[in-house]
Design a protein around this motif. Structure first.
Motif, mmCIF file in Angstrom:
data_model
loop_
_atom_site.group_PDB
_atom_site.id
_atom_site.type_symbol
_atom_site.label_atom_id
_atom_site.label_comp_id
_atom_site.label_asym_id
_atom_site.label_seq_id
_atom_site.Cartn_x
_atom_site.Cartn_y
_atom_site.Cartn_z
ATOM 1 N N LEU A 1 50.471 35.399 28.066
ATOM 2 C CA LEU A 1 50.068 36.725 28.517
ATOM 3 C C LEU A 1 51.119 37.317 29.448
ATOM 4 N N SER A 2 51.603 36.522 30.365
ATOM 5 C CA SER A 2 52.613 36.978 31.314
ATOM 6 C C SER A 2 53.909 37.356 30.615
ATOM 7 N N GLU A 3 54.367 36.512 29.709
ATOM 8 C CA GLU A 3 55.619 36.787 29.009
ATOM 9 C C GLU A 3 55.527 38.032 28.138
ATOM 10 N N LEU A 4 54.438 38.183 27.427
ATOM 11 C CA LEU A 4 54.280 39.368 26.578
ATOM 12 C C LEU A 4 54.122 40.635 27.410
ATOM 13 N N SER A 5 53.468 40.526 28.540
ATOM 14 C CA SER A 5 53.265 41.701 29.399
ATOM 15 C C SER A 5 54.564 42.202 30.004
ATOM 16 N N ARG A 6 55.549 41.345 30.114
ATOM 17 C CA ARG A 6 56.845 41.744 30.653
ATOM 18 C C ARG A 6 57.675 42.562 29.666
ATOM 19 N N LEU A 7 57.316 42.509 28.388
ATOM 20 C CA LEU A 7 58.068 43.259 27.390
ATOM 21 C C LEU A 7 57.786 44.749 27.521
ATOM 22 N N SER A 8 58.783 45.541 27.207
ATOM 23 C CA SER A 8 58.599 46.990 27.209
ATOM 24 C C SER A 8 57.798 47.399 25.970
ATOM 25 N N ASP A 9 57.292 48.631 25.998
ATOM 26 C CA ASP A 9 56.565 49.136 24.835
ATOM 27 C C ASP A 9 57.460 49.142 23.604
ATOM 28 N N LEU B 1 57.734 45.567 22.278
ATOM 29 C CA LEU B 1 56.494 45.208 21.591
ATOM 30 C C LEU B 1 56.421 45.870 20.222
ATOM 31 N N ALA B 2 56.796 47.152 20.153
ATOM 32 C CA ALA B 2 56.783 47.860 18.869
ATOM 33 C C ALA B 2 57.740 47.212 17.879
ATOM 34 N N ASP B 3 58.869 46.723 18.374
ATOM 35 C CA ASP B 3 59.839 46.068 17.488
ATOM 36 C C ASP B 3 59.256 44.830 16.813
ATOM 37 N N ILE B 4 58.320 44.163 17.474
ATOM 38 C CA ILE B 4 57.703 42.978 16.877
ATOM 39 C C ILE B 4 56.321 43.286 16.296
ATOM 40 N N SER C 1 47.566 46.655 23.592
ATOM 41 C CA SER C 1 46.187 46.212 23.351
ATOM 42 C C SER C 1 46.119 44.917 22.545
ATOM 43 N N ASP C 2 47.214 44.547 21.879
ATOM 44 C CA ASP C 2 47.251 43.312 21.093
ATOM 45 C C ASP C 2 47.555 42.082 21.940
ATOM 46 N N ILE C 3 48.099 42.276 23.120
ATOM 47 C CA ILE C 3 48.601 41.160 23.928
ATOM 48 C C ILE C 3 47.551 40.067 24.179
ATOM 49 N N ASN D 1 45.569 38.464 14.035
ATOM 50 C CA ASN D 1 45.759 38.384 12.583
ATOM 51 C C ASN D 1 46.517 39.568 12.022
ATOM 52 N N GLY D 2 47.253 40.269 12.886
ATOM 53 C CA GLY D 2 47.933 41.499 12.519
ATOM 54 C C GLY D 2 48.853 41.361 11.408
#
Length: 50
Positions: free
Chosen positions: A19-27, A30-33, A38-40, A49-50
């Motif tokens: 959660l911490s690592e993903l929250s540090r990513l910019s929008d 996150l969009a790139d992956i 809201s998915d974090i 299951n995206g």
């Protein structure tokens, strides 16, 4: 019993770390992956299951 408690604690720590690592990513990152903020929680918990 003790081992299941240890596994639960480890799973919670893993969730918090993810959660911490993903929250540090910019929008943008996150969009790139293919995610948005809201998915974090689901990704961190391993139930995405995206």
């Amino acid at each position: 019993m003790l081992m299941s408690l240890i596994r639960m604690i480890q799973a919670f720590r893993d969730y918090q770390r993810n959660l911490s690592e993903l929250s540090r990513l910019s929008d943008r990152e996150l969009a790139d992956i293919g995610l948005d903020r809201s998915d974090i929680p689901r990704v961190a918990a391993g139930s995405y299951n995206g």
